[in-house]
Design an enzyme around this catalytic site. Structure first.
Site, short mmCIF file in Angstrom:
data_model
loop_
_atom_site.label_atom_id
_atom_site.label_comp_id
_atom_site.label_asym_id
_atom_site.label_seq_id
_atom_site.Cartn_x
_atom_site.Cartn_y
_atom_site.Cartn_z
N PRO A 24 39.58 37.20 42.10
CA PRO A 24 40.12 36.17 41.22
C PRO A 24 41.22 35.38 41.91
O PRO A 24 42.06 35.97 42.57
CB PRO A 24 40.70 36.97 40.05
CG PRO A 24 40.51 38.40 40.35
CD PRO A 24 39.93 38.54 41.72
N CYS A 109 49.38 41.66 43.55
CA CYS A 109 50.02 40.34 43.63
C CYS A 109 51.36 40.41 44.38
O CYS A 109 52.21 41.23 44.04
CB CYS A 109 50.23 39.80 42.23
SG CYS A 109 50.98 38.18 42.25
N GLY A 213 40.41 41.41 52.79
CA GLY A 213 41.32 40.88 53.80
C GLY A 213 40.59 40.44 55.05
O GLY A 213 39.89 41.23 55.68
N ASP A 214 40.72 39.15 55.40
CA ASP A 214 40.18 38.58 56.63
C ASP A 214 38.66 38.60 56.70
O ASP A 214 38.08 38.81 57.77
CB ASP A 214 40.78 39.27 57.87
CG ASP A 214 42.28 39.03 57.99
OD1 ASP A 214 42.81 38.26 57.18
OD2 ASP A 214 42.92 39.64 58.87
#
Length: 380
Positions: A24, A109, A213-214
């Site tokens: 999201p 977050c 991630g990445d």
């Protein structure tokens, strides 16, 4: 030896044909964008994050984000919360009134306004509080047979890692899976994601671990899963201006040849479809306004000049969009130099993560019910 590629993803009673989850992203992953991505390939497409307090109190902005496309058969929502009771009530509302099939809880977050109140990526420092929140959510969703998952980061910073404890707690409280963004809160979106941490979490728990991630190309997702043993991947910034990444991911996990890179003409057709879906959901004026933020991502690396980009960034109708897109060279090849390059926000690492006073003094936090903010809307 590399791990075999998973063919799908099982989260409790939910089966997803491709082990790929759209992360999201605030202001991005609305119903129109989720539909656009789903048209490219199977996966789990998660609604923009909403706050448990906003939902429980009937906040109009929160309810406006809880909109689903009519073809969205599997409704997935990410919930933010710091109070176990609010989170439990919100989970029940999602199941009973909105027909969701999956709830994800955001503990990743890194935004200071969230961490300052003990939310997002810093909450897992309070192991007891984390367990209470997960218990309430799982208990509320259980009668509806809706799986609950959580997303987190490695920890607050390198000196305050929480992900292994978070994985254990997720498993003990009945979560169907845990997603790990291989960065700390202090890193935000800077630097490189630590895939070794994802592998360590896979070894540490028995529930599925999703790696985040990445992941900029389908090949990155395959490498991550082979290297870490993750059950699937969560893709965020990598799909900005590139919804066809989900087509490539579906092909890669099915062991098929990843499709040829799109020409500018094909990208323009995708831009038109995106704008059209936004207008269907939001009306033409607001839909075109919402579309503007995506223009620079779609055209990243292409030769389209500054004047064209400016005009597209001010587009106010589908007719105007059609006129401008017709001026682009449909045969221009995809800019190969952009492959594997980071997209979206990166920023720099934070010298200090803002947390509530005395936050680090107690690593349990049971019964420590923080005041929730109804307006936190960001990703992780």
């Amino acid at each position: 030896m590399s791990a075999p590629l998973p063919s799908g993803l099982t989260l409790g009673s939910l089966r997803v044909d491709t082990p790929v989850v759209l992360a999201p992203m605030a202001g991005i992953t609305n119903a129109a964008y989720r539909r656009l991505c789903a048209e490219q390939g199977a996966g789990l497409y998660v609604c923009e994050m909403i706050t448990s307090r906003g939902l429980v109190e009937g906040d109009q902005h929160t309810l406006d984000m809880l909109v689903f496309d009519e073809l969205e058969t599997t409704r997935s929502v990410q919930l933010y919360g710091t109070d176990p009771v609010y989170v439990g009530k919100a989970a029940e509302i999602l199941c009973a009134e909105h027909g969701v099939a999956h709830i994800d809880l955001n503990f990743g977050c890194p935004v200071p306004k969230v961490t300052r109140k003990g939310g997002g990526g810093v909450l897992p420092w309070k192991r007891g509080l984390l367990a209470e929140i997960l218990e309430h959510a799982v208990a509320a969703a259980a009668p509806y047979d809706v799986p609950v998952t959580m997303k987190t980061r490695k920890g607050i910073d390198d000196d305050h890692l929480t992900y292994l404890d978070a994985g254990r707690i997720a498993q003990e409280t009945g979560c169907a899976a845990i997603a790990l963004h291989g960065r700390t809160v202090a890193q935000a979106y800077s630097g490189a994601a630590d895939w070794d941490a994802i592998a360590a979490l896979v070894d540490h728990v028995d529930i599925p671990v999703l790696g985040n991630g990445d992941i900029w190309e389908a090949a990155d997702a395959v490498r991550m899963v082979e290297r870490t043993g993750a059950a699937g991947v969560v893709v965020g910034r990598g799909c900005l201006g590139r919804p066809w990444l989900f087509r490539d991911l579906a092909a890669a996990f099915a062991g098929e040849q990843v499709a040829v890179l799109p020409t500018l003409g094909e990208v323009a057709a995708m831009m038109r479809r995106h704008a059209e879906l936004l207008c269907q959901h939001l009306g033409e004026e607001r839909g075109c306004k919402e579309f503007r933020k995506h223009v620079s991502w779609y055209l990243k690396g292409f030769a389209a000049g500054g004047e064209m980009r400016r005009s597209l960034g001010l587009v106010d109708s589908l007719a105007a969009l059609d006129r401008l897109l017709a001026e682009l060279d449909p045969d221009e090849p995809f800019p190969v130099a952009e492959l594997g390059a980071p997209r979206g926000r990166q920023g720099s690492p934070r010298g200090r993560v803002v947390v509530p006073e005395g936050w680090l003094d107690d690593a349990d936090g049971s019964g420590c019910h923080l005041r929730e903010d109804a307006g936190e809307t960001t990703g992780g």
